[in-house]
Write a protein that holds these residues in place. Structure first.
Motif, PDB file in Angstrom:
ATOM      1  N   HIS A 176      23.840  43.861  32.035  1.00 50.64           N
ATOM      2  CA  HIS A 176      24.757  44.233  33.119  1.00 50.64           C
ATOM      3  C   HIS A 176      24.962  43.054  34.067  1.00 50.64           C
ATOM      4  O   HIS A 176      26.094  42.753  34.468  1.00 50.64           O
ATOM      5  CB  HIS A 176      24.197  45.421  33.901  1.00 50.64           C
ATOM      6  N   LEU A 177      23.863  42.396  34.425  1.00 56.25           N
ATOM      7  CA  LEU A 177      23.957  41.267  35.339  1.00 56.25           C
ATOM      8  C   LEU A 177      24.740  40.115  34.706  1.00 56.25           C
ATOM      9  O   LEU A 177      25.575  39.480  35.361  1.00 56.25           O
ATOM     10  CB  LEU A 177      22.556  40.800  35.736  1.00 56.25           C
ATOM     11  N   GLY A 178      24.479  39.837  33.428  1.00 53.48           N
ATOM     12  CA  GLY A 178      25.209  38.766  32.750  1.00 53.48           C
ATOM     13  C   GLY A 178      26.697  39.045  32.669  1.00 53.48           C
ATOM     14  O   GLY A 178      27.525  38.146  32.884  1.00 53.48           O
ATOM     15  N   GLY A 179      27.060  40.302  32.369  1.00 58.95           N
ATOM     16  CA  GLY A 179      28.477  40.649  32.335  1.00 58.95           C
ATOM     17  C   GLY A 179      29.125  40.549  33.700  1.00 58.95           C
ATOM     18  O   GLY A 179      30.266  40.099  33.834  1.00 58.95           O
ATOM     19  N   ALA A 180      28.399  40.971  34.747  1.00 56.79           N
ATOM     20  CA  ALA A 180      28.935  40.894  36.109  1.00 56.79           C
ATOM     21  C   ALA A 180      29.179  39.450  36.527  1.00 56.79           C
ATOM     22  O   ALA A 180      30.219  39.129  37.117  1.00 56.79           O
ATOM     23  CB  ALA A 180      27.983  41.583  37.082  1.00 56.79           C
ATOM     24  N   VAL A 181      28.236  38.569  36.216  1.00 59.68           N
ATOM     25  CA  VAL A 181      28.422  37.151  36.538  1.00 59.68           C
ATOM     26  C   VAL A 181      29.623  36.596  35.782  1.00 59.68           C
ATOM     27  O   VAL A 181      30.439  35.838  36.337  1.00 59.68           O
ATOM     28  CB  VAL A 181      27.139  36.355  36.211  1.00 59.68           C
ATOM     29  N   GLY A 182      29.757  36.983  34.507  1.00 60.39           N
ATOM     30  CA  GLY A 182      30.921  36.545  33.743  1.00 60.39           C
ATOM     31  C   GLY A 182      32.226  37.038  34.348  1.00 60.39           C
ATOM     32  O   GLY A 182      33.221  36.312  34.366  1.00 60.39           O
ATOM     33  N   GLY A 183      32.226  38.271  34.883  1.00 67.70           N
ATOM     34  CA  GLY A 183      33.434  38.802  35.513  1.00 67.70           C
ATOM     35  C   GLY A 183      33.811  38.048  36.770  1.00 67.70           C
ATOM     36  O   GLY A 183      34.991  37.764  37.016  1.00 67.70           O
ATOM     37  N   VAL A 184      32.826  37.704  37.595  1.00 64.23           N
ATOM     38  CA  VAL A 184      33.102  36.954  38.826  1.00 64.23           C
ATOM     39  C   VAL A 184      33.612  35.551  38.490  1.00 64.23           C
ATOM     40  O   VAL A 184      34.584  35.066  39.085  1.00 64.23           O
ATOM     41  CB  VAL A 184      31.842  36.895  39.707  1.00 64.23           C
ATOM     42  N   VAL A 185      32.954  34.894  37.540  1.00 61.12           N
ATOM     43  CA  VAL A 185      33.386  33.543  37.154  1.00 61.12           C
ATOM     44  C   VAL A 185      34.800  33.586  36.581  1.00 61.12           C
ATOM     45  O   VAL A 185      35.648  32.734  36.903  1.00 61.12           O
ATOM     46  CB  VAL A 185      32.398  32.944  36.140  1.00 61.12           C
ATOM     47  N   ALA A 186      35.080  34.572  35.727  1.00 66.35           N
ATOM     48  CA  ALA A 186      36.419  34.691  35.151  1.00 66.35           C
ATOM     49  C   ALA A 186      37.472  34.954  36.216  1.00 66.35           C
ATOM     50  O   ALA A 186      38.602  34.467  36.116  1.00 66.35           O
ATOM     51  CB  ALA A 186      36.437  35.808  34.106  1.00 66.35           C
ATOM     52  N   ALA A 187      37.122  35.719  37.242  1.00 62.12           N
ATOM     53  CA  ALA A 187      38.083  35.986  38.318  1.00 62.12           C
ATOM     54  C   ALA A 187      38.485  34.699  39.021  1.00 62.12           C
ATOM     55  O   ALA A 187      39.666  34.489  39.334  1.00 62.12           O
ATOM     56  CB  ALA A 187      37.487  36.985  39.314  1.00 62.12           C
ATOM     57  N   PHE A 188      37.525  33.822  39.290  1.00 63.90           N
ATOM     58  CA  PHE A 188      37.851  32.548  39.939  1.00 63.90           C
ATOM     59  C   PHE A 188      38.635  31.632  39.001  1.00 63.90           C
ATOM     60  O   PHE A 188      39.544  30.917  39.448  1.00 63.90           O
ATOM     61  CB  PHE A 188      36.569  31.850  40.393  1.00 63.90           C
ATOM     62  N   LEU A 189      38.305  31.656  37.712  1.00 70.00           N
ATOM     63  CA  LEU A 189      38.977  30.757  36.776  1.00 70.00           C
ATOM     64  C   LEU A 189      40.402  31.198  36.469  1.00 70.00           C
ATOM     65  O   LEU A 189      41.305  30.353  36.317  1.00 70.00           O
ATOM     66  CB  LEU A 189      38.172  30.670  35.472  1.00 70.00           C
ATOM     67  N   PHE A 190      40.636  32.498  36.367  1.00 68.05           N
ATOM     68  CA  PHE A 190      41.918  32.998  35.873  1.00 68.05           C
ATOM     69  C   PHE A 190      42.696  33.784  36.929  1.00 68.05           C
ATOM     70  O   PHE A 190      43.558  34.596  36.584  1.00 68.05           O
ATOM     71  CB  PHE A 190      41.687  33.880  34.638  1.00 68.05           C
ATOM     72  N   ARG A 191      42.422  33.539  38.197  1.00 68.38           N
ATOM     73  CA  ARG A 191      43.096  34.318  39.238  1.00 68.38           C
ATOM     74  C   ARG A 191      44.594  34.028  39.323  1.00 68.38           C
ATOM     75  O   ARG A 191      45.348  34.825  39.877  1.00 68.38           O
ATOM     76  CB  ARG A 191      42.452  34.065  40.592  1.00 68.38           C
ATOM     77  N   HIS A 192      45.031  32.880  38.773  1.00 68.42           N
ATOM     78  CA  HIS A 192      46.453  32.545  38.800  1.00 68.42           C
ATOM     79  C   HIS A 192      47.129  32.773  37.456  1.00 68.42           C
ATOM     80  O   HIS A 192      48.290  32.366  37.287  1.00 68.42           O
ATOM     81  CB  HIS A 192      46.633  31.078  39.213  1.00 68.42           C
ATOM     82  N   SER A 193      46.430  33.388  36.504  1.00 60.41           N
ATOM     83  CA  SER A 193      47.020  33.579  35.178  1.00 60.41           C
ATOM     84  C   SER A 193      48.209  34.525  35.211  1.00 60.41           C
ATOM     85  O   SER A 193      49.201  34.322  34.499  1.00 60.41           O
ATOM     86  CB  SER A 193      45.961  34.105  34.199  1.00 60.41           C
ATOM     87  N   ASP A 194      48.129  35.574  36.009  1.00 63.11           N
ATOM     88  CA  ASP A 194      49.218  36.543  36.124  1.00 63.11           C
ATOM     89  C   ASP A 194      49.995  36.278  37.409  1.00 63.11           C
ATOM     90  O   ASP A 194      49.396  36.092  38.468  1.00 63.11           O
ATOM     91  CB  ASP A 194      48.663  37.975  36.130  1.00 63.11           C
TER      92      ASP A 194
END
Length: 256
Positions: A176-194
């Protein structure tokens, strides 16, 4: 300022995004159930994440497809259907690009932090990643759709903030913690994708634009615009290189 689509066209576009996200979530949950049925026919432990074991690294790819019981897969089915549809509708491009980070992040969290000789499986790490992805994007983008999606995700799955910490035996909080960290990192990386949704103009903004257009038209009609480049009509004459001479003066003879 961009002009929004007509209301009917915008509704059709929203429906298409919703259908694609829902169909993708349904297809993935069907795959999970097929894998769960196949699990009953063989020993699946070698496909799970085994912490601190080189052989257990295979589970980074396969463990989210496995589940330990009917209750386990039912709980994750609900999370995938709701969060997958919400994330895919609001952020279709960012969600697709984030999935590898959520998938691998949940497995790495279990492999790095789990107890030796334990087995971690299930897609709950990915669902945690989706919730943190949607919630973090709402904080970063702060447009109406992003804020609404973040509030919906937190309303139904806000309890995931607690399940990333140890709280119950037999529950892989590490994934759960690993997935949550991945979600936060992905949000910062791909926040301008859409692209940001086009904001409808207020009446006073339209009035200001019309007034500016009228002023520009009147200015062009009654008064010529100033030229951008004014030609130079005169220049200073070039100064001669030799501006004068220095004459030496002899010092007067001293008087005795």
């Amino acid at each position: 300022m961009s002009t929004p689509l007509p209301r009917d066209a915008q509704r059709q576009s929203d429906r298409r995004r919703f259908r694609r996200a829902l169909n993708g979530s349904l297809a993935f949950t069907l795959l999970l159930w097929l894998c769960f049925i196949a699990q009953q026919t063989f020993n699946w432990e070698f496909l799970s994440v085994t912490p601190h074991s080189m052989a257990g690294l295979l589970g980074l790819l396969t463990a989210p497809l496995l589940h330990g019981s009917v209750e386990h897969i039912l709980a994750n089915t609900t999370g995938i259907l709701l969060l997958g549809t919400l994330a895919g509708t609001t952020y279709p491009k960012a969600t697709l690009r984030a999935l590898p980070l959520l998938w691998l992040g949940s497995g790495l969290g279990a492999w790095l932090l789990g107890d030796p000789d334990s087995h971690h499986l299930g897609v709950s790490g990915v669902t945690h990643g989706l919730m943190f992805l949607v919630f973090t994007l709402g904080l970063l983008r702060r447009d109406r759709a992003a804020i609404a999606a973040g509030m919906i995700a937190f309303l139904f799955f806000g309890g995931m903030l607690m399940t990333i910490l140890p709280h119950e035996a037999g529950v892989s909080w590490q994934s759960h913690l690993g997935g949550a960290v991945g979600g936060v990192v992905a949000a910062f990386l791909f926040r301008h994708s859409d692209p940001l949704p086009v904001r409808a103009k207020y009446s006073w903004e339209i009035e200001e634009e019309l007034e500016q257009q009228r002023n520009d038209h009147a200015h062009d009609t009654f008064e010529p615009r100033a030229p951008d480049d004014v030609p130079v009509l005169w220049q200073h004459a070039a100064m001669p290189e030799e501006r004068g001479k220095v004459l030496p003066f002899r010092r007067p003879d001293s008087v005795e």
